[in-house]
Scaffold this motif. Structure first.
Motif, PDB file in Angstrom:
ATOM      1  N   THR A 143       0.846  -1.150   0.060  1.00 17.44           N
ATOM      2  CA  THR A 143      -0.174  -0.097  -0.045  1.00 17.44           C
ATOM      3  C   THR A 143       1.056   1.386   0.122  1.00 17.44           C
TER       4      THR A 143
ATOM      5  N   SER B 114       1.794   5.578  -1.886  1.00 19.46           N
ATOM      6  CA  SER B 114       1.214   6.647  -2.233  1.00 19.46           C
ATOM      7  C   SER B 114       0.591   6.542  -3.730  1.00 19.46           C
ATOM      8  N   PRO B 115      -0.346   7.113  -3.816  1.00 21.25           N
ATOM      9  CA  PRO B 115      -0.708   7.490  -5.443  1.00 21.25           C
ATOM     10  C   PRO B 115       0.446   8.143  -6.345  1.00 21.25           C
TER      11      PRO B 115
ATOM     12  N   SER C 187       2.918   5.202  -6.870  1.00 14.21           N
ATOM     13  CA  SER C 187       2.394   4.492  -7.901  1.00 14.21           C
ATOM     14  C   SER C 187       2.454   4.967  -9.326  1.00 14.21           C
ATOM     15  N   ALA C 188       2.365   6.091  -9.613  1.00 12.44           N
ATOM     16  CA  ALA C 188       2.520   6.909 -10.836  1.00 12.44           C
ATOM     17  C   ALA C 188       3.885   6.753 -10.974  1.00 12.44           C
TER      18      ALA C 188
ATOM     19  N   THR D  69      -4.036   2.722 -13.915  1.00 17.50           N
ATOM     20  CA  THR D  69      -3.772   3.768 -12.651  1.00 17.50           C
ATOM     21  C   THR D  69      -4.277   5.100 -12.689  1.00 17.50           C
TER      22      THR D  69
ATOM     23  N   MET E 265      -6.979   5.191 -10.403  1.00 22.32           N
ATOM     24  CA  MET E 265      -6.639   5.189  -9.029  1.00 22.32           C
ATOM     25  C   MET E 265      -5.993   6.711  -8.810  1.00 22.32           C
ATOM     26  N   LEU E 266      -5.547   7.365  -9.777  1.00 15.18           N
ATOM     27  CA  LEU E 266      -5.153   8.528  -9.399  1.00 15.18           C
ATOM     28  C   LEU E 266      -5.949   9.924  -9.842  1.00 15.18           C
TER      29      LEU E 266
ATOM     30  N   GLU F 276      -5.709  12.649  -7.560  1.00 15.35           N
ATOM     31  CA  GLU F 276      -4.481  13.538  -7.540  1.00 15.35           C
ATOM     32  C   GLU F 276      -4.233  14.325  -8.789  1.00 15.35           C
TER      33      GLU F 276
END
Length: 135
Positions: free
Chosen positions: A55, A57-58, A61-62, A122, A125-126, A129
């Motif tokens: 787990t 942070s976004p 992940s990016a 993703t 998911m972002l 953000e």
């Protein structure tokens, strides 16, 4: 030959693998094993898939998706959710985000948890953000 002599670096662990699964503590540790001359990215061959079950942070992940894209490898974000008793019962939940073709490749689509929710990108998911093309 012991495990220590087989897997001295993340690069060596990733070398020759079609899939690498990491499950680590936090953003800093995940980036440390992925990056650098002895990181996963240095060892993965083109088209290999790194499945990150941490787990994180976004933003990281990016960044991982971008780093993998640069190295012609693939990143699938697959954080695993659940408490120890759910793990013992085989009832963890996994969210998968990445290129659909990578998610559908075996064994990604057979991760040992149930159920699996595919986010397919993703970008989904972002969404909170803001959209980013690189970190």
């Amino acid at each position: 030959m012991g495990l220590r002599s087989l897997l001295r670096t993340p690069r060596e662990a990733a070398s020759g693998a079609d899939f690498v699964i990491s499950s680590l503590m936090d953003d800093e540790v995940v980036l440390a094993i992925a990056n650098g001359t002895n990181g996963l990215l240095a060892g993965l061959r083109p088209a290999a898939i790194h499945i990150g079950t941490s787990t994180i942070s976004p933003a990281l992940s990016a960044k991982l998706e971008w780093l993998h894209l640069k190295s012609k490898t693939n990143y699938v974000a697959g954080p695993v959710l659940g408490c120890p008793s759910a793990a013992e019962a085989g009832r963890l939940m996994t969210f998968l985000a990445g290129v659909p073709e990578c998610i559908e490749r075996k064994p990604v689509g057979e991760l040992p948890s149930s159920p699996v929710a595919n986010a397919w990108s993703t970008v989904l998911m972002l969404a909170n953000e803001g959209l980013k093309t690189s970190p």
